[in-house]
Design a protein around this motif. Structure first.
Motif, PDB file in Angstrom:
ATOM      1  N   LEU A   1       1.397  64.205  43.247  1.00 10.54           N
ATOM      2  CA  LEU A   1       2.187  65.364  43.642  1.00 10.54           C
ATOM      3  C   LEU A   1       3.594  64.926  44.015  1.00 10.54           C
ATOM      4  O   LEU A   1       3.780  64.023  44.845  1.00 10.54           O
ATOM      5  CB  LEU A   1       1.512  66.053  44.839  1.00 10.54           C
ATOM      6  N   THR A   2       4.581  65.538  43.364  1.00  8.05           N
ATOM      7  CA  THR A   2       5.986  65.297  43.694  1.00  8.05           C
ATOM      8  C   THR A   2       6.631  66.648  43.998  1.00  8.05           C
ATOM      9  O   THR A   2       6.482  67.591  43.222  1.00  8.05           O
ATOM     10  CB  THR A   2       6.733  64.619  42.529  1.00  8.05           C
ATOM     11  N   VAL A   3       7.337  66.727  45.112  1.00 10.56           N
ATOM     12  CA  VAL A   3       7.991  67.976  45.503  1.00 10.56           C
ATOM     13  C   VAL A   3       9.436  67.663  45.873  1.00 10.56           C
ATOM     14  O   VAL A   3       9.709  66.764  46.679  1.00 10.56           O
ATOM     15  CB  VAL A   3       7.281  68.646  46.692  1.00 10.56           C
ATOM     16  N   LEU A   4      10.371  68.388  45.251  1.00  6.34           N
ATOM     17  CA  LEU A   4      11.803  68.261  45.533  1.00  6.34           C
ATOM     18  C   LEU A   4      12.236  69.555  46.213  1.00  6.34           C
ATOM     19  O   LEU A   4      12.110  70.633  45.638  1.00  6.34           O
ATOM     20  CB  LEU A   4      12.587  68.045  44.243  1.00  6.34           C
ATOM     21  N   PHE A   5      12.749  69.456  47.427  1.00  2.00           N
ATOM     22  CA  PHE A   5      13.045  70.674  48.177  1.00  2.00           C
ATOM     23  C   PHE A   5      14.181  70.464  49.160  1.00  2.00           C
ATOM     24  O   PHE A   5      14.634  69.330  49.392  1.00  2.00           O
ATOM     25  CB  PHE A   5      11.796  71.169  48.919  1.00  2.00           C
ATOM     26  N   ASN A   6      14.649  71.571  49.713  1.00  2.87           N
ATOM     27  CA  ASN A   6      15.669  71.535  50.764  1.00  2.87           C
ATOM     28  C   ASN A   6      15.044  72.072  52.042  1.00  2.87           C
ATOM     29  O   ASN A   6      14.439  73.144  52.042  1.00  2.87           O
ATOM     30  CB  ASN A   6      16.891  72.368  50.370  1.00  2.87           C
ATOM     31  N   THR A   7      15.186  71.344  53.122  1.00  5.19           N
ATOM     32  CA  THR A   7      14.493  71.708  54.356  1.00  5.19           C
ATOM     33  C   THR A   7      15.100  72.925  55.039  1.00  5.19           C
ATOM     34  O   THR A   7      14.456  73.530  55.908  1.00  5.19           O
ATOM     35  CB  THR A   7      14.504  70.529  55.341  1.00  5.19           C
ATOM     36  N   GLN A   8      16.328  73.301  54.678  1.00  2.00           N
ATOM     37  CA  GLN A   8      16.972  74.438  55.326  1.00  2.00           C
ATOM     38  C   GLN A   8      16.704  75.748  54.605  1.00  2.00           C
ATOM     39  O   GLN A   8      16.454  76.776  55.246  1.00  2.00           O
ATOM     40  CB  GLN A   8      18.481  74.204  55.442  1.00  2.00           C
ATOM     41  N   ASN A   9      16.765  75.743  53.259  1.00  3.13           N
ATOM     42  CA  ASN A   9      16.591  77.004  52.540  1.00  3.13           C
ATOM     43  C   ASN A   9      15.186  77.176  51.955  1.00  3.13           C
ATOM     44  O   ASN A   9      14.865  78.219  51.379  1.00  3.13           O
ATOM     45  CB  ASN A   9      17.631  77.154  51.430  1.00  3.13           C
ATOM     46  N   SER A  10      14.345  76.138  52.116  1.00  2.00           N
ATOM     47  CA  SER A  10      12.939  76.201  51.687  1.00  2.00           C
ATOM     48  C   SER A  10      12.779  76.418  50.183  1.00  2.00           C
ATOM     49  O   SER A  10      11.730  76.885  49.725  1.00  2.00           O
ATOM     50  CB  SER A  10      12.185  77.307  52.448  1.00  2.00           C
ATOM     51  N   LEU A  11      13.818  76.091  49.412  1.00  2.00           N
ATOM     52  CA  LEU A  11      13.726  76.176  47.959  1.00  2.00           C
ATOM     53  C   LEU A  11      13.338  74.814  47.406  1.00  2.00           C
ATOM     54  O   LEU A  11      13.685  73.776  47.976  1.00  2.00           O
ATOM     55  CB  LEU A  11      15.060  76.635  47.364  1.00  2.00           C
ATOM     56  N   GLY A  12      12.612  74.811  46.267  1.00  2.00           N
ATOM     57  CA  GLY A  12      12.254  73.522  45.707  1.00  2.00           C
ATOM     58  C   GLY A  12      11.487  73.621  44.409  1.00  2.00           C
ATOM     59  O   GLY A  12      11.200  74.709  43.904  1.00  2.00           O
ATOM     60  N   LYS A  13      11.179  72.437  43.877  1.00  2.00           N
ATOM     61  CA  LYS A  13      10.409  72.312  42.638  1.00  2.00           C
ATOM     62  C   LYS A  13       9.200  71.433  42.908  1.00  2.00           C
ATOM     63  O   LYS A  13       9.276  70.468  43.679  1.00  2.00           O
ATOM     64  CB  LYS A  13      11.277  71.693  41.535  1.00  2.00           C
ATOM     65  N   LEU A  14       8.100  71.765  42.228  1.00  2.00           N
ATOM     66  CA  LEU A  14       6.836  71.085  42.492  1.00  2.00           C
ATOM     67  C   LEU A  14       6.236  70.584  41.185  1.00  2.00           C
ATOM     68  O   LEU A  14       6.198  71.322  40.187  1.00  2.00           O
ATOM     69  CB  LEU A  14       5.896  72.068  43.196  1.00  2.00           C
ATOM     70  N   TYR A  15       5.786  69.341  41.193  1.00  2.00           N
ATOM     71  CA  TYR A  15       5.202  68.724  40.009  1.00  2.00           C
ATOM     72  C   TYR A  15       3.825  68.160  40.356  1.00  2.00           C
ATOM     73  O   TYR A  15       3.676  67.436  41.355  1.00  2.00           O
ATOM     74  CB  TYR A  15       6.082  67.585  39.488  1.00  2.00           C
ATOM     75  N   ILE A  16       2.838  68.498  39.527  1.00  2.00           N
ATOM     76  CA  ILE A  16       1.507  67.932  39.662  1.00  2.00           C
ATOM     77  C   ILE A  16       1.202  67.141  38.397  1.00  2.00           C
ATOM     78  O   ILE A  16       1.287  67.678  37.282  1.00  2.00           O
ATOM     79  CB  ILE A  16       0.440  69.030  39.873  1.00  2.00           C
ATOM     80  N   ASN A  17       0.896  65.855  38.584  1.00  2.00           N
ATOM     81  CA  ASN A  17       0.702  64.937  37.445  1.00  2.00           C
ATOM     82  C   ASN A  17       1.885  65.011  36.481  1.00  2.00           C
ATOM     83  O   ASN A  17       1.728  65.089  35.255  1.00  2.00           O
ATOM     84  CB  ASN A  17      -0.607  65.251  36.717  1.00  2.00           C
ATOM     85  N   ASN A  18       3.107  65.034  37.041  1.00  2.00           N
ATOM     86  CA  ASN A  18       4.382  65.025  36.319  1.00  2.00           C
ATOM     87  C   ASN A  18       4.656  66.301  35.522  1.00  2.00           C
ATOM     88  O   ASN A  18       5.577  66.332  34.699  1.00  2.00           O
ATOM     89  CB  ASN A  18       4.467  63.816  35.371  1.00  2.00           C
ATOM     90  N   GLU A  19       3.888  67.349  35.759  1.00  2.00           N
ATOM     91  CA  GLU A  19       4.133  68.634  35.111  1.00  2.00           C
ATOM     92  C   GLU A  19       4.583  69.654  36.155  1.00  2.00           C
ATOM     93  O   GLU A  19       3.950  69.800  37.198  1.00  2.00           O
ATOM     94  CB  GLU A  19       2.869  69.145  34.399  1.00  2.00           C
TER      95      GLU A  19
END
Length: 244
Positions: free
Chosen positions: A90-108
């Motif tokens: 699991l990889t998650v790219l996000f911003n802690t202030q605006n709670s926006l982000g992208k989520l990847y499971i098994n690189n998808e």
């Protein structure tokens, strides 16, 4: 009461309030400066642009294994890497202030708002003990100073602060008046019941002289909260917060 006595009383009252306010300001400045000294000083704090850390949170049910974060203190961007309870990467790219982000499971890339929200909340919980001292040293949190106490022949400043992780109402930090190191950390719920009493059990220089506590033992539950890896970084590729 005569006008003269009233005037004298008012002058005395104003002087008392001024001296009390001045004394409070000096005490707060003394405690914050000592805390700053304990974590390595202003230069070390300013140069820690990025914090990389891994965490083992025994209280979390979904992600119990060691997981890692890279955190940009300026932009509040963060990268999470770990595994789901099913064992998927699991990889998650996000911003802690605006709670926006992208989520990847098994690189998808996946659309899973609930899991994204859970990971952001997990960051708030995981980073709380590690990053709060840095925020306090930067005067970025509301705090109050209580009267110092003597424990085992040592004097401790007591700093009370509203918790930043959204889980607890308040916390009390016991700061060694000689070293500036936080030795004990109590957290309280909204009813002012003590729910944790963390004792610092490991302290390390994470880079550039920045010194933080990286292991805590809760005397109430027996839970050990660990940061196996912690590093302060000057530079890092911005793509870490944008792409796999």
């Amino acid at each position: 009461m005569s006008n003269k006595r009233i005037s004298i009383f008012l002058v005395f009252l104003l002087l008392f309030n001024f001296l009390s306010f001045k004394s409070h300001g000096q005490n707060q400045s003394t405690v914050i400066n000592k805390l700053l000294e304990g974590i390595g000083g202003e230069k070390s704090l300013k140069e820690a642009h990025y914090i990389m850390f891994s965490c083992i949170n025994e209280d979390h049910t979904d992600i119990q294994e060691e997981h890692t974060y890279i955190y940009d203190r300026s932009t509040k961007n963060c990268r999470f890497e770990g595994k789901t309870k099913e064992g998927d990467s699991l990889t998650v790219l996000f911003n802690t202030q605006n709670s926006l982000g992208k989520l990847y499971i098994n690189n998808e890339k996946k659309q899973n708002p609930e899991l994204l929200k859970s990971i952001i909340q997990l960051f708030n919980e995981d980073s709380y003990l590690l990053l709060t001292p840095m925020q306090l040293a930067n005067n970025r949190l509301n705090l109050t100073i209580q009267a110092p106490v003597i424990i085992d022949l040592k004097k401790y400043f007591i700093l009370e602060v509203n918790s930043a992780n959204g889980q607890n109402e308040s916390a009390k930090l016991y700061i060694d008046s000689q070293t500036g190191i936080i030795r004990k950390w109590e957290t309280f719920n909204k009813d002012q019941e003590k729910i944790h009493e963390f004792v610092t059990s490991r302290i390390k220089d994470i880079g550039g002289g920045l010194t933080l506590a990286t292991q805590f033992t809760d005397k109430i539950s027996g839970t050990v909260f660990k940061y196996p890896i912690v590093a302060a970084l000057l530079n890092i590729e911005t793509s870490k917060f944008q792409n796999l």
